[in-house]
Structures are given as structure tokens and as C-alpha cells.
Design a protein around this motif. Structure first.
Motif, PDB file in Angstrom:
ATOM      1  N   LEU A  30       0.846  -1.190   0.000  1.00 38.14           N
ATOM      2  CA  LEU A  30       0.000   0.000   0.000  1.00 38.14           C
ATOM      3  C   LEU A  30       0.881   1.239   0.000  1.00 38.14           C
ATOM      4  O   LEU A  30       1.889   1.289   0.712  1.00 38.14           O
ATOM      5  CB  LEU A  30      -0.908   0.009   1.231  1.00 38.14           C
ATOM      6  N   VAL A  31       0.498   2.246  -0.771  1.00 36.75           N
ATOM      7  CA  VAL A  31       1.266   3.494  -0.851  1.00 36.75           C
ATOM      8  C   VAL A  31       0.403   4.629  -0.310  1.00 36.75           C
ATOM      9  O   VAL A  31      -0.654   4.939  -0.863  1.00 36.75           O
ATOM     10  CB  VAL A  31       1.706   3.795  -2.289  1.00 36.75           C
ATOM     11  N   LEU A  32       0.874   5.237   0.790  1.00 38.23           N
ATOM     12  CA  LEU A  32       0.186   6.347   1.426  1.00 38.23           C
ATOM     13  C   LEU A  32       1.018   7.613   1.230  1.00 38.23           C
ATOM     14  O   LEU A  32       2.254   7.558   1.320  1.00 38.23           O
ATOM     15  CB  LEU A  32       0.025   6.104   2.932  1.00 38.23           C
ATOM     16  N   VAL A  33       0.353   8.732   0.975  1.00 38.30           N
ATOM     17  CA  VAL A  33       1.070   9.983   0.704  1.00 38.30           C
ATOM     18  C   VAL A  33       0.526  11.110   1.568  1.00 38.30           C
ATOM     19  O   VAL A  33      -0.688  11.359   1.597  1.00 38.30           O
ATOM     20  CB  VAL A  33       0.954  10.398  -0.781  1.00 38.30           C
ATOM     21  N   ASP A  34       1.450  11.778   2.268  1.00 38.93           N
ATOM     22  CA  ASP A  34       1.150  13.055   2.910  1.00 38.93           C
ATOM     23  C   ASP A  34       1.550  14.126   1.893  1.00 38.93           C
ATOM     24  O   ASP A  34       2.733  14.339   1.654  1.00 38.93           O
ATOM     25  CB  ASP A  34       1.953  13.188   4.197  1.00 38.93           C
ATOM     26  N   PRO A  35       0.581  14.805   1.254  1.00 34.24           N
ATOM     27  CA  PRO A  35       0.875  15.560   0.033  1.00 34.24           C
ATOM     28  C   PRO A  35       1.452  16.947   0.264  1.00 34.24           C
ATOM     29  O   PRO A  35       1.271  17.575   1.305  1.00 34.24           O
ATOM     30  CB  PRO A  35      -0.498  15.679  -0.625  1.00 34.24           C
ATOM     31  N   LYS A  36       2.157  17.409  -0.745  1.00 34.05           N
ATOM     32  CA  LYS A  36       2.552  18.815  -0.855  1.00 34.05           C
ATOM     33  C   LYS A  36       1.819  19.354  -2.072  1.00 34.05           C
ATOM     34  O   LYS A  36       1.862  18.748  -3.160  1.00 34.05           O
ATOM     35  CB  LYS A  36       4.068  18.927  -1.039  1.00 34.05           C
ATOM     36  N   THR A  37       1.186  20.497  -1.928  1.00 33.86           N
ATOM     37  CA  THR A  37       0.297  20.991  -2.975  1.00 33.86           C
ATOM     38  C   THR A  37       0.976  21.091  -4.335  1.00 33.86           C
ATOM     39  O   THR A  37       0.387  20.721  -5.362  1.00 33.86           O
ATOM     40  CB  THR A  37      -0.280  22.357  -2.570  1.00 33.86           C
ATOM     41  N   VAL A  38       2.216  21.564  -4.368  1.00 32.70           N
ATOM     42  CA  VAL A  38       2.886  21.761  -5.655  1.00 32.70           C
ATOM     43  C   VAL A  38       3.129  20.445  -6.379  1.00 32.70           C
ATOM     44  O   VAL A  38       3.352  20.431  -7.598  1.00 32.70           O
ATOM     45  CB  VAL A  38       4.224  22.503  -5.484  1.00 32.70           C
ATOM     46  N   ASN A  39       3.070  19.321  -5.662  1.00 33.54           N
ATOM     47  CA  ASN A  39       3.362  18.015  -6.260  1.00 33.54           C
ATOM     48  C   ASN A  39       2.125  17.152  -6.467  1.00 33.54           C
ATOM     49  O   ASN A  39       2.250  15.955  -6.749  1.00 33.54           O
ATOM     50  CB  ASN A  39       4.374  17.256  -5.390  1.00 33.54           C
ATOM     51  N   TYR A  40       0.940  17.719  -6.336  1.00 28.95           N
ATOM     52  CA  TYR A  40      -0.278  16.895  -6.377  1.00 28.95           C
ATOM     53  C   TYR A  40      -0.319  15.944  -7.564  1.00 28.95           C
ATOM     54  O   TYR A  40      -0.686  14.777  -7.435  1.00 28.95           O
ATOM     55  CB  TYR A  40      -1.518  17.793  -6.397  1.00 28.95           C
ATOM     56  N   ASP A  41       0.044  16.433  -8.738  1.00 28.95           N
ATOM     57  CA  ASP A  41      -0.110  15.606  -9.929  1.00 28.95           C
ATOM     58  C   ASP A  41       0.864  14.430  -9.981  1.00 28.95           C
ATOM     59  O   ASP A  41       0.748  13.573 -10.860  1.00 28.95           O
ATOM     60  CB  ASP A  41       0.032  16.469 -11.187  1.00 28.95           C
ATOM     61  N   LEU A  42       1.805  14.372  -9.039  1.00 27.96           N
ATOM     62  CA  LEU A  42       2.715  13.224  -8.976  1.00 27.96           C
ATOM     63  C   LEU A  42       2.055  12.000  -8.343  1.00 27.96           C
ATOM     64  O   LEU A  42       2.555  10.884  -8.487  1.00 27.96           O
ATOM     65  CB  LEU A  42       3.967  13.571  -8.153  1.00 27.96           C
ATOM     66  N   TYR A  43       0.948  12.186  -7.621  1.00 31.45           N
ATOM     67  CA  TYR A  43       0.412  11.117  -6.776  1.00 31.45           C
ATOM     68  C   TYR A  43      -0.662  10.273  -7.464  1.00 31.45           C
ATOM     69  O   TYR A  43      -1.574   9.751  -6.809  1.00 31.45           O
ATOM     70  CB  TYR A  43      -0.168  11.712  -5.489  1.00 31.45           C
ATOM     71  N   GLN A  44      -0.545  10.123  -8.761  1.00 31.86           N
ATOM     72  CA  GLN A  44      -1.557   9.365  -9.503  1.00 31.86           C
ATOM     73  C   GLN A  44      -1.627   7.910  -9.004  1.00 31.86           C
ATOM     74  O   GLN A  44      -0.621   7.219  -8.925  1.00 31.86           O
ATOM     75  CB  GLN A  44      -1.216   9.354 -10.998  1.00 31.86           C
ATOM     76  N   GLY A  45      -2.859   7.480  -8.655  1.00 20.94           N
ATOM     77  CA  GLY A  45      -3.088   6.063  -8.385  1.00 20.94           C
ATOM     78  C   GLY A  45      -2.619   5.547  -7.045  1.00 20.94           C
ATOM     79  O   GLY A  45      -2.569   4.325  -6.842  1.00 20.94           O
ATOM     80  N   VAL A  46      -2.289   6.421  -6.085  1.00 20.71           N
ATOM     81  CA  VAL A  46      -1.835   5.934  -4.779  1.00 20.71           C
ATOM     82  C   VAL A  46      -3.037   5.387  -3.996  1.00 20.71           C
ATOM     83  O   VAL A  46      -4.192   5.634  -4.327  1.00 20.71           O
ATOM     84  CB  VAL A  46      -1.113   7.034  -3.982  1.00 20.71           C
ATOM     85  N   ASP A  47      -2.726   4.631  -2.938  1.00 17.83           N
ATOM     86  CA  ASP A  47      -3.799   3.973  -2.177  1.00 17.83           C
ATOM     87  C   ASP A  47      -4.507   4.912  -1.213  1.00 17.83           C
ATOM     88  O   ASP A  47      -5.697   4.776  -0.966  1.00 17.83           O
ATOM     89  CB  ASP A  47      -3.222   2.780  -1.407  1.00 17.83           C
ATOM     90  N   LEU A  48      -3.770   5.869  -0.628  1.00 16.76           N
ATOM     91  CA  LEU A  48      -4.394   6.799   0.313  1.00 16.76           C
ATOM     92  C   LEU A  48      -3.632   8.106   0.307  1.00 16.76           C
ATOM     93  O   LEU A  48      -2.405   8.129   0.409  1.00 16.76           O
ATOM     94  CB  LEU A  48      -4.403   6.220   1.739  1.00 16.76           C
ATOM     95  N   LEU A  49      -4.387   9.188   0.210  1.00 15.62           N
ATOM     96  CA  LEU A  49      -3.839  10.539   0.301  1.00 15.62           C
ATOM     97  C   LEU A  49      -4.389  11.156   1.584  1.00 15.62           C
ATOM     98  O   LEU A  49      -5.569  10.978   1.901  1.00 15.62           O
ATOM     99  CB  LEU A  49      -4.275  11.361  -0.909  1.00 15.62           C
ATOM    100  N   THR A  50      -3.542  11.906   2.350  1.00 15.67           N
ATOM    101  CA  THR A  50      -3.988  12.423   3.644  1.00 15.67           C
ATOM    102  C   THR A  50      -3.805  13.946   3.752  1.00 15.67           C
ATOM    103  O   THR A  50      -3.072  14.437   4.618  1.00 15.67           O
ATOM    104  CB  THR A  50      -3.230  11.741   4.803  1.00 15.67           C
ATOM    105  N   PRO A  51      -4.469  14.731   2.917  1.00 12.35           N
ATOM    106  CA  PRO A  51      -4.325  16.188   3.016  1.00 12.35           C
ATOM    107  C   PRO A  51      -5.100  16.762   4.196  1.00 12.35           C
ATOM    108  O   PRO A  51      -6.101  16.188   4.644  1.00 12.35           O
ATOM    109  CB  PRO A  51      -4.925  16.675   1.692  1.00 12.35           C
ATOM    110  N   ASN A  52      -4.654  17.916   4.681  1.00 13.09           N
ATOM    111  CA  ASN A  52      -5.498  18.670   5.606  1.00 13.09           C
ATOM    112  C   ASN A  52      -6.471  19.518   4.782  1.00 13.09           C
ATOM    113  O   ASN A  52      -6.474  19.456   3.538  1.00 13.09           O
ATOM    114  CB  ASN A  52      -4.661  19.518   6.562  1.00 13.09           C
ATOM    115  N   THR A  53      -7.295  20.297   5.445  1.00 13.25           N
ATOM    116  CA  THR A  53      -8.328  21.060   4.738  1.00 13.25           C
ATOM    117  C   THR A  53      -7.721  22.005   3.706  1.00 13.25           C
ATOM    118  O   THR A  53      -8.199  22.103   2.565  1.00 13.25           O
ATOM    119  CB  THR A  53      -9.171  21.863   5.742  1.00 13.25           C
TER     120      THR A  53
END
Length: 337
Positions: A184-207
Motif C-alpha cells: 500500500l502506498v500512502l502519501v502526505d501531500p505537498k500541494t505543488v506536487n499533487y499531480d505526482l500522486y496518480q493512483g496511490v492507495d491513500l492521500l492524507t491532506p489537511n483542509t
């Protein structure tokens, strides 16, 4: 979800493995008091009385997992400098297994916070942002190939410093998806890199990150749902967890199953590092075989523990058990449009 189920889940965290890949940094604190203004400029003179270093970024995520009883493997880059030595020493003190790539051309990322009378006066960042060199990237993927079979869950801890890059993701996602049992691939995202996270299992952004990732304002339940679905359309991720601060969490298991988990924070002093705690606890619970709702519920308890402390704190199993026993059973509800 009963107290007994949650307490059993806390006990089940021990010994499970999670890999953390991402931006390592050193949090440096200079703490003191102010008694005068500088004669050189209209700025306070801080008389330093205490100095400390803590693991930041991906290192804090790994420390959270270790303190919960898990077995993290931390993969990142450090400079060949004194700060890199301090960071490696802190990893050892925290009991972390590491595979650190030494980069002589890049200083270890350091964030120095100068604090006077419990208030931050200024922050000084030392860093160089950019992807790994081709040789370092090759070294990284040798490390990944050697260790992937042992780790059922991977966290990508992206702080926008360049370790998580287009070059990395173009090699990483095909590698993990090509395995017979993909982690499983989980990502704590950075806004500038959003488009890198295609197809991951879980993304955990704040509001705020969810709003920026969806290019939509987020203020209430309807707008959270709309933003979540926009992120699904943009990234094709499998699941999404939007942390809502004092309002708890919104868990999307796909676009149409949305549940709200209420906050478990009894008091809030400092939200520093709460996102690290959320993704660390969720990942460790998933590595222990729990379903996503149970994992996120545990993460919400853990976040409630750390925001009640000052600085980048962590939660222990004892902390979680105490919090679970003191609070009423969580009332998880489905959100409908």
C-alpha cells in the motif's frame, strides 16, 4: 466501534513494519528570553538559554511509528555535514532503521526556530530544494529493491524539498505496482506536487491542502465532499482522508462512501506534527491488517494526544489506551450529499 475493539487494535500495532520515504530535516530550537531591543536594528535580542534538536519531516513520521511499537525503515538523504551527523545520531537514539543517502552537494535541511517567552520570534531555513542526482536515484532504487518485499505499507512523506520528484514517481509507481503483492502506498501531500500522486492507495491532506488540490474553497460538509471528489478525478487515488482539525476527519473509501470521524482532542495546544502522527498511525494499523476505518480512527485518537502537547510530539500505546478509556465511544457517521 466499541472501546474493546479499539483497545485490541492498539495492542495489535506492535512489531509491524512500515517503510517511510521522503524529505528528511532537522528541527533546531533556540529558546530564551528577550530583555532589550538591538541597537543595530529594531529587532529583539534573544538571550539563548536552551538549545535542542529533533527529527523533522519524514524522520518525525518514522519516530511516530517507532513510539507506537512499530518497526519503521526510514529512507532519505542527508548532507555530508555536521547537521547530517546530528540527524543520524537522533535516528539511532529513536531506534530507527535507516538507509540514508549522503549527498555532498546538498546541505542537510535544517529549520531553526528561535523562541522567546514561548513565542516563535523567527524561523531560519537552511536547505537546497531539488531532485536527487541520477546516480543517487539509482542508489535509492537499489535500496528499495532490496527492502520492498519486507514492507507491506509505504509512506511517501513529501515536504516539497525534492526527494519525492517526477523522476522518482515515474520509477517508483511501476515498480510497486508490478509486484505480485503490491504494498500500500500512502502519501502526505505537498500541494505543488499533487499531480505526482496518480493512483496511490491513500492521500492524507489537511483542509487547506485539499482545497488547493481540488482548486475549490472548503468550508463545510458539502464543499469537503465536492473537493474530495475533485481530487479523485484529478488523481485516480483509491482512498482519501481529509483531516479537518477540530472537526475530525472525512474518510472517502472511493468517491461515494464518505464517513465522518469526530475529533478526539480534549485540548489543543499545538498542531505541529499532527499530520505526521495521522499518516504514521494509519500506516502502522494497515500494516497490522486493520481495515481503513479502524486505522483512521486510531490515527484520530493519536492526533488528539499530540495536539495536546507543545512541539512535534508523538503518541505511545499507553497514551492511546488512556485516551480511549477516558473518552466516549466514537460516533462515526456516513456523510450523504
Amino acid at each position: 466501534m466499541s472501546h474493546e475493539m479499539i483497545l485490541d487494535a492498539v495492542k495489535a500495532l506492535k512489531g509491524h513494519k512500515v517503510m517511510i520515504i521522503g524529505d528528511l530535516m532537522l528541527d533546531h530550537y533556540l529558546i530564551g528570553g528577550v530583555e532589550r531591543i538591538s541597537p543595530e536594528a529594531p529587532v529583539p535580542v534573544v538571550q539563548v538559554k536552551d538549545e535542542s534538536y529533533l527529527l523533522g519531516g519524514a524522520g518525525n513520521v518514522a519516530r511516530n511509528i517507532a513510539d507506537l511499537g512499530g518497526k519503521p525503515l526510514l529512507i532519505g538523504a542527508v548532507g555530508t555535514d555536521r547537521n547530517g551527523e546530528v540527524l543520524e545520531d537522533l535516528c539511532g537514539q529513536a531506534g530507527l532503521s535507516t538507509r540514508l543517502i549522503q549527498d555532498g552537494d546538498r546541505p542537510t535541511t535544517v529549520k531553526t526556530r528561535i523562541i522567546a517567552h514561548n513565542q516563535q520570534v523567527v524561523r531560519v531555513d537552511q536547505e537546497r530544494v531539488g531532485p536527487l542526482s541520477p546516480a543517487e536515484m539509482d542508489t535509492l532504487f537499489v535500496i528499495l529493491e532490496e527492502n520492498l518485499p519486507d514492507y507491506p505499507v509505504i509512506i511517501l512523506s513529501d515536504y516539497g524539498k525534492g526527494f519525492i520528484s517526477r523522476e522518482f514517481m515515474d520509477r517508483f509507481m511501476p515498480m510497486v505496482q508490478g509486484r505480485s503483492t503490491p504494498p500500500l502506498v500512502l502519501v502526505d501531500p505537498k500541494t505543488v506536487n499533487y499531480d505526482l500522486y496518480q493512483g496511490v492507495d491513500l492521500l492524507t491532506p489537511n483542509t487547506k491542502e485539499a482545497s488547493e488540490g481540488a482548486n475549490l474553497p472548503v468550508s463545510d460538509r458539502e464543499s469537503i465532499i465536492e473537493a474530495g471528489r475533485a481530487i479523485f478525478r484529478r488523481l485516480g487515488c483509491r482512498n482519501l482522508l481529509i483531516t479537518l482539525g477540530p472537526d475530525g476527519m472525512a474518510l472517502f473509501e472511493g468517491q461515494d462512501s464518505i464517513r465522518h470521524i469526530p475529533t478526539f482532542a480534549r485540548k489543543v495546544f499545538d498542531v505541529t506534527g499532527a499530520g505526521d502522527t495521522v499518516i504514521a498511525t494509519t500506516a502502522l494499523a494497515l500494516a497490522a491488517g486493520m481495515d481503513l476505518l479502524t486505522a483512521c480512527t486510531l490515527a484520530n485518537y493519536a492526533a488528539g494526544v499530540v495536539v495536546a502537547q507543545v512541539g512535534a510530539a508523538t503518541a505511545t500505546p499507553d497514551d492511546l489506551e488512556e485516551t480511549v478509556n477516558e473518552l466516549p465511544e466514537p460516533q462515526v457517521t456516513f456523510w450523504q450529499e
